[in-house]
Design an enzyme around this catalytic site. Structure first.
Site, PDB file in Angstrom:
ATOM      1  N   LEU A   1       5.516 -11.876 -26.074  1.00 23.91           N
ATOM      2  CA  LEU A   1       5.381 -10.631 -26.361  1.00 23.91           C
ATOM      3  C   LEU A   1       6.529  -9.869 -26.636  1.00 23.91           C
ATOM      4  O   LEU A   1       6.951  -9.144 -27.615  1.00 23.91           O
ATOM      5  CB  LEU A   1       4.421  -9.605 -25.576  1.00 23.91           C
ATOM      6  CG  LEU A   1       4.108  -8.444 -25.764  1.00 23.91           C
ATOM      7  CD1 LEU A   1       3.324  -8.196 -26.888  1.00 23.91           C
ATOM      8  CD2 LEU A   1       3.567  -7.412 -24.648  1.00 23.91           C
TER       9      LEU A   1
ATOM     10  N   HIS B   1       6.920 -29.448 -23.252  1.00 26.25           N
ATOM     11  CA  HIS B   1       6.659 -28.247 -22.385  1.00 26.25           C
ATOM     12  C   HIS B   1       7.963 -27.687 -21.375  1.00 26.25           C
ATOM     13  O   HIS B   1       8.351 -28.556 -20.656  1.00 26.25           O
ATOM     14  CB  HIS B   1       5.327 -28.730 -21.408  1.00 26.25           C
ATOM     15  CG  HIS B   1       4.147 -28.964 -22.323  1.00 26.25           C
ATOM     16  ND1 HIS B   1       2.801 -29.452 -21.749  1.00 26.25           N
ATOM     17  CD2 HIS B   1       3.957 -28.730 -23.478  1.00 26.25           C
ATOM     18  CE1 HIS B   1       2.172 -29.584 -22.685  1.00 26.25           C
ATOM     19  NE2 HIS B   1       2.506 -28.934 -23.657  1.00 26.25           N
ATOM     20  N   THR B   2       8.266 -26.464 -21.695  1.00 27.69           N
ATOM     21  CA  THR B   2       9.412 -25.958 -21.259  1.00 27.69           C
ATOM     22  C   THR B   2       8.991 -25.115 -19.943  1.00 27.69           C
ATOM     23  O   THR B   2       8.207 -24.149 -20.027  1.00 27.69           O
ATOM     24  CB  THR B   2      10.181 -25.336 -21.972  1.00 27.69           C
ATOM     25  OG1 THR B   2      10.533 -25.796 -23.278  1.00 27.69           O
ATOM     26  CG2 THR B   2      11.422 -24.504 -21.414  1.00 27.69           C
TER      27      THR B   2
ATOM     28  N   ASP C   1       3.509 -25.093 -29.284  1.00 24.58           N
ATOM     29  CA  ASP C   1       4.543 -24.357 -29.023  1.00 24.58           C
ATOM     30  C   ASP C   1       4.186 -22.890 -28.512  1.00 24.58           C
ATOM     31  O   ASP C   1       4.934 -21.985 -28.792  1.00 24.58           O
ATOM     32  CB  ASP C   1       5.635 -24.336 -29.996  1.00 24.58           C
ATOM     33  CG  ASP C   1       6.027 -25.764 -30.466  1.00 24.58           C
ATOM     34  OD1 ASP C   1       6.416 -26.660 -29.714  1.00 24.58           O
ATOM     35  OD2 ASP C   1       5.876 -25.937 -31.809  1.00 24.58           O
TER      36      ASP C   1
END
Length: 432
Positions: A333, A42-43, A14
């Site tokens: 991030l 998997h996006t 992920d």
């Protein structure tokens, strides 16, 4: 000569591999899945449109890319047909872009039944599998009784082999687990109804990749799950059933091991894990909830809430070691935006007071571990969607630099949002 690049996860999966593969395939001619199955999720987000792929490689959305499912992948025919149908409904010509290895083991209904029966029987000691039959399919492969895509070329022989293996597994399902038997005829009828679709996509993958390499084509290998879930190097037994590390590329695709040029490790700016197993930096407080909410940490495959925690540099260093990583892509991030303080685990304190800077080898060794943290100032300015390195908040730049120092690996790509465009490529893996 072309460059061959591997993209894999450095944590417990992920990490955001799908987006990165999709981004980098702008230059690639081939994208290859080499392990796992439809337990992956998997996006991809392109111009605001979200696509979740479980089995088909993330290069499928690119016109110029051939997507390949290699022999190391366990293939569920029903899952593949469903995914193909969803993509084709959107106008994507999957059958023109997708190829399969004839050596892919098939996941069939008895594998799913076994997976779920075992998890239920384990009770509190459940591994936390996706319940999709991945492990049992790999078991059949290793036991040399599994059916493969190649078996679909001879339907009469396939029917005989299927009967034998259904009887074998039904005996265990009924007599040991006390659950319903799998219907042989229904399984046979379904698989035979789609057999010709699958066999039409079969190629000699090793031969194809070797030819592509010699022509100078760019090949990308797409990993699933993450290094710490590797069957050999992960937190066993709380692992997946395949080799998620760079070593799995050669065995799972047929490319020669000397032909891998660059290994990109995807590292999330914090840590997550789905299912049971060791997780030293797991947070149970409001910061853990913040990471879950801000990061939308719910599984693309199962919908389960992911466990969240601070970045574990000790565990990531193990990934660097095992995979001989060339560079990192730092993802999510932006999820850390707004935190007054961010932490990185730099070591472990053992129950006997000893301090360690390497991960334990056995699951038992993780028990009672306390993370040793290094704290850094957070940042209030947003990093979401920032596309220039110099425009990141100084505290975020300091965080990135510290990750590089602790791991010895440069951050070559930074992802600041889910969309393909929300990315900074500081060093392109194909040019490195």
């Amino acid at each position: 000569m072309g460059k061959n690049v591997v993209v894999l996860g450095t944590q417990w999966g992920d990490e955001g591999k799908g987006k990165v593969v999709d981004l980098l395939t702008e230059r690639a001619q081939y994208v290859v899945r080499y392990q796992g199955g439809h337990n992956a999720g998997h996006t991809l987000v392109i111009n605001g449109e979200k696509t979740v792929l479980h089995l088909i490689p993330s290069g499928i959305l690119r016109e110029n890319v051939t997507s390949i499912i290699g022999n190391g992948v366990v293939l569920a025919p029903d899952a593949l047909m469903k995914e193909m149908g969803e993509l084709e409904a959107r106008g994507i010509p999957v059958r023109e872009r997708l190829l399969l290895s004839e050596a892919c083991p098939l996941i069939l209904p008895y594998h799913v039944a076994l997976d779920n029966a075992r998890e239920k029987a384990r009770g509190a000691k459940a591994i936390g599998t996706t319940g999709r039959g991945i492990g049992p399919a790999y078991e059949d492969k290793v036991a040399r009784r599994g059916l493969r895509v190649s078996d679909l070329f001879n339907k009469e022989t396939f029917a005989v082999k299927l009967k034998e293996i259904v009887d074998y597994h039904n005996f265990q399902l009924v007599n040991y687990y006390k659950v319903e038997a799998v219907d042989y005829q229904a399984t046979l009828d379904y698989v035979l109804s789609i057999a010709d679709i699958l066999t039409a996509m079969v190629v000699d993958v090793s031969e194809l990749l070797d030819g592509a390499r010699k022509r100078g084509d760019l090949i990308m290998f797409e990993g699933a799950q993450g290094t710490l879930l590797d069957i050999d190097h992960g937190t066993y037994p709380y692992v997946t059933s395949s080799n998620t590390t760079a070593g799995g590329v050669a065995t799972g695709s047929g490319i020669g091991p000397r032909y891998v040029d660059y290994v990109l490790g995807i590292v999330k700016a914090y840590s997550t894990r789905v299912g049971a197993g060791p997780f030293p930096t797991e947070l149970f407080d409001e910061t853990g909830e913040f990471l879950c909410k801000q990061g939308n940490e719910f599984g693309a495959t199962t919908g389960r809430r992911r466990r969240t925690g601070w970045l574990d540099a000790v565990a990531v260093r193990r990934s660097v070691q095992i995979n001989s990583l060339s560079g990192f892509c730092l993802t999510k991030l932006d999820v850390l935006d707004g935190l007054k303080e961010v932490k990185i685990c730099v070591g472990y304190r053992m129950p006997d007071g000893r301090e360690m800077t390497t991960t334990p080898l056995a699951a038992e060794g993780w028990e009672g571990i306390e993370p040793i943290y290094e704290s850094m100032p957070g940042w209030s300015d947003t990093t979401f969607g920032v596309k220039e390195h110099s425009k990141l908040p100084q505290a975020a730049l300091n965080y990135i630099k510290r990750i590089e120092e602790l791991t010895g690996v440069p951050v070559d790509i930074i992802s600041t949002g889910p969309d393909r465009s929300e990315t900074m490529i500081l060093r392109d893996p194909f040019d490195a």
